[in-house]
Design a protein around this motif. Structure first.
Motif, mmCIF file in Angstrom:
data_model
loop_
_atom_site.group_PDB
_atom_site.id
_atom_site.type_symbol
_atom_site.label_atom_id
_atom_site.label_comp_id
_atom_site.label_asym_id
_atom_site.label_seq_id
_atom_site.Cartn_x
_atom_site.Cartn_y
_atom_site.Cartn_z
ATOM 1 N N ALA A 26 0.846 -1.179 0.000
ATOM 2 C CA ALA A 26 0.000 0.000 0.000
ATOM 3 C C ALA A 26 0.892 1.243 0.000
ATOM 4 C CB ALA A 26 -0.903 -0.009 1.228
ATOM 5 N N ASP A 27 0.403 2.293 -0.630
ATOM 6 C CA ASP A 27 1.105 3.579 -0.591
ATOM 7 C C ASP A 27 0.840 4.223 0.760
ATOM 8 O OD1 ASP A 27 2.042 3.425 -3.242
ATOM 9 O OD2 ASP A 27 0.149 4.212 -4.007
ATOM 10 N N ARG A 28 1.850 4.879 1.318
ATOM 11 C CA ARG A 28 1.733 5.506 2.639
ATOM 12 C C ARG A 28 1.866 7.018 2.490
ATOM 13 N NH1 ARG A 28 4.695 6.956 7.194
ATOM 14 N NH2 ARG A 28 3.658 6.428 9.136
ATOM 15 N N PHE A 29 1.063 7.737 3.248
ATOM 16 C CA PHE A 29 1.072 9.192 3.241
ATOM 17 C C PHE A 29 1.008 9.662 4.693
ATOM 18 C CE2 PHE A 29 -0.809 7.540 -0.558
ATOM 19 C CZ PHE A 29 -0.154 8.217 -1.563
ATOM 20 N N GLU A 30 1.457 10.878 4.915
ATOM 21 C CA GLU A 30 1.437 11.423 6.279
ATOM 22 C C GLU A 30 1.313 12.932 6.217
ATOM 23 O OE1 GLU A 30 6.238 11.763 7.033
ATOM 24 O OE2 GLU A 30 5.198 9.987 7.751
ATOM 25 N N THR A 31 0.968 13.509 7.352
ATOM 26 C CA THR A 31 0.897 14.964 7.447
ATOM 27 C C THR A 31 0.992 15.405 8.903
ATOM 28 O OG1 THR A 31 -0.336 16.953 6.819
ATOM 29 C CG2 THR A 31 -1.634 15.092 7.590
ATOM 30 N N GLY A 32 1.520 16.586 9.082
ATOM 31 C CA GLY A 32 1.384 17.275 10.359
ATOM 32 C C GLY A 32 0.084 18.055 10.293
ATOM 33 N N LEU A 33 -0.622 18.131 11.394
ATOM 34 C CA LEU A 33 -1.850 18.923 11.450
ATOM 35 C C LEU A 33 -1.528 20.205 12.192
ATOM 36 C CD1 LEU A 33 -4.295 16.028 12.359
ATOM 37 C CD2 LEU A 33 -3.980 17.103 10.123
ATOM 38 N N TRP A 34 -1.735 21.320 11.515
ATOM 39 C CA TRP A 34 -1.349 22.621 12.048
ATOM 40 C C TRP A 34 -2.539 23.558 11.999
ATOM 41 C CZ3 TRP A 34 2.982 21.737 14.330
ATOM 42 C CH2 TRP A 34 3.857 20.788 13.814
ATOM 43 N N PRO A 35 -2.500 24.673 12.740
ATOM 44 C CA PRO A 35 -3.624 25.597 12.710
ATOM 45 C C PRO A 35 -3.997 26.013 11.286
ATOM 46 C CG PRO A 35 -2.168 26.165 14.506
ATOM 47 C CD PRO A 35 -1.467 25.097 13.695
ATOM 48 N N ALA A 36 -5.302 26.041 11.053
ATOM 49 C CA ALA A 36 -5.849 26.467 9.769
ATOM 50 C C ALA A 36 -5.457 27.927 9.525
ATOM 51 C CB ALA A 36 -7.364 26.304 9.793
ATOM 52 N N PRO A 37 -5.582 28.393 8.287
ATOM 53 C CA PRO A 37 -5.254 29.801 8.018
ATOM 54 C C PRO A 37 -5.980 30.728 8.987
ATOM 55 C CG PRO A 37 -5.669 28.634 5.977
ATOM 56 C CD PRO A 37 -6.019 27.687 7.100
ATOM 57 N N LEU A 38 -5.236 31.667 9.514
ATOM 58 C CA LEU A 38 -5.755 32.567 10.537
ATOM 59 C C LEU A 38 -6.135 33.921 9.956
ATOM 60 C CD1 LEU A 38 -3.022 31.913 13.248
ATOM 61 C CD2 LEU A 38 -5.310 30.929 13.158
ATOM 62 N N LYS A 132 -15.272 26.316 18.391
ATOM 63 C CA LYS A 132 -14.956 27.731 18.158
ATOM 64 C C LYS A 132 -14.359 27.995 16.782
ATOM 65 C CE LYS A 132 -14.326 29.050 22.981
ATOM 66 N NZ LYS A 132 -13.406 29.619 23.969
ATOM 67 N N ALA A 133 -14.037 26.932 16.037
ATOM 68 C CA ALA A 133 -13.500 27.080 14.673
ATOM 69 C C ALA A 133 -14.206 26.054 13.771
ATOM 70 C CB ALA A 133 -11.991 26.876 14.670
ATOM 71 N N PRO A 134 -15.497 26.292 13.485
ATOM 72 C CA PRO A 134 -16.288 25.316 12.736
ATOM 73 C C PRO A 134 -15.894 25.173 11.268
ATOM 74 C CG PRO A 134 -17.572 27.303 13.123
ATOM 75 C CD PRO A 134 -16.298 27.445 13.904
ATOM 76 N N ASP A 135 -15.120 26.112 10.761
ATOM 77 C CA ASP A 135 -14.687 26.048 9.358
ATOM 78 C C ASP A 135 -13.222 25.658 9.219
ATOM 79 O OD1 ASP A 135 -17.214 26.789 8.344
ATOM 80 O OD2 ASP A 135 -16.795 28.888 8.820
ATOM 81 N N GLY A 136 -12.658 25.068 10.258
ATOM 82 C CA GLY A 136 -11.284 24.585 10.198
ATOM 83 C C GLY A 136 -10.451 25.034 11.375
ATOM 84 N N ASN A 137 -9.983 24.080 12.160
ATOM 85 C CA ASN A 137 -9.082 24.349 13.271
ATOM 86 C C ASN A 137 -7.680 23.865 12.932
ATOM 87 O OD1 ASN A 137 -9.562 24.693 16.681
ATOM 88 N ND2 ASN A 137 -7.605 24.004 15.904
ATOM 89 N N LEU A 138 -7.567 22.589 12.518
ATOM 90 C CA LEU A 138 -6.281 22.024 12.107
ATOM 91 C C LEU A 138 -6.420 21.462 10.695
ATOM 92 C CD1 LEU A 138 -5.290 19.974 15.304
ATOM 93 C CD2 LEU A 138 -4.595 22.301 14.701
ATOM 94 N N ILE A 139 -5.366 21.635 9.875
ATOM 95 C CA ILE A 139 -5.363 21.039 8.542
ATOM 96 C C ILE A 139 -3.958 20.548 8.205
ATOM 97 C CG2 ILE A 139 -7.282 22.436 7.681
ATOM 98 C CD1 ILE A 139 -5.298 24.120 6.130
ATOM 99 N N GLY A 140 -3.896 19.614 7.276
ATOM 100 C CA GLY A 140 -2.616 19.120 6.783
ATOM 101 C C GLY A 140 -2.808 18.276 5.538
ATOM 102 N N TRP A 141 -1.967 18.517 4.518
ATOM 103 C CA TRP A 141 -2.036 17.791 3.250
ATOM 104 C C TRP A 141 -1.339 16.448 3.355
ATOM 105 C CZ3 TRP A 141 -3.375 22.669 3.343
ATOM 106 C CH2 TRP A 141 -4.312 23.116 2.410
ATOM 107 N N LEU A 142 -1.998 15.393 2.869
ATOM 108 C CA LEU A 142 -1.425 14.053 2.856
ATOM 109 C C LEU A 142 -0.363 13.966 1.771
ATOM 110 C CD1 LEU A 142 -4.677 11.939 3.275
ATOM 111 C CD2 LEU A 142 -2.886 12.345 4.981
#
Length: 169
Positions: A26-38, A132-142
């Motif tokens: 299987a192909d493996r992917f990873e990401t750090g989850l960081w605060p969404a654009p502020l 408190k951040a319904p449109d994105g708190n943490l995001i990260g690209w796989l």
């Protein structure tokens, strides 16, 4: 039938008078989850960090991860499909999330061929939303696993586009 499956799963089978049957990985992917654009309005509500890993086995994507330090409880988590790394897009699949400021995410999705290609080219990202951040708190690209040397440290090759360094299926 078996050879047809292996070709789909693993690519070309080497033939040297007999078939060499490679193990399907299987192909493996990873990401750090960081605060969404502020913005000035969201800055006080967005905080935290986490990690997520994903495996793409055929057309099945399995995601798991954890997060901590949100300023309010997580409410939902999802896989979104952008047009490129860093470009936000619509929700594609729901993930399961712990409704707390620290917790886990998980989920499995059946992808189309175009969506599987999108995962391999870095277009899918994980997003965790909170009260408190319904449109994105943490995001990260796989992205394929790759070293991160640190901020302001140049990377050789494609650098922050590691999906360009792996063979496409």
């Amino acid at each position: 039938m078996i050879i047809h499956y292996l070709r789909q799963c693993c690519g070309i089978i080497a033939l040297t008078g007999f078939a060499v049957l490679p193990a399907c990985a299987a192909d493996r992917f990873e990401t750090g989850l960081w605060p969404a654009p502020l913005t000035d309005g969201t800055r006080v509500n967005i905080a935290g960090e986490g990690r997520a890993v994903a495996t793409l086995d055929g057309n099945t994507l399995t995601v798991s991860g954890d997060f901590h330090g949100l300023k309010s409880n997580a409410t939902t988590a999802q896989l979104d499909f952008g047009i490129a790394i860093g470009a936000l897009g619509p929700k594609a699949f729901e993930l399961t999330v712990t409704p707390a400021t620290d917790g886990t995410i998980s989920g499995t999705a059946k992808l189309s061929a175009a969506q599987a290609a999108g995962v391999r080219s870095g277009k899918f990202y994980v997003q965790i939303n909170s009260e408190k951040a319904p449109d994105g708190n943490l995001i990260g690209w796989l992205l394929p696993p790759h070293p991160f040397p640190g901020e302001d440290v140049p990377e050789p090759g494609h650098g922050f586009l590691p999906q360009l360094d792996i063979a496409q299926h």
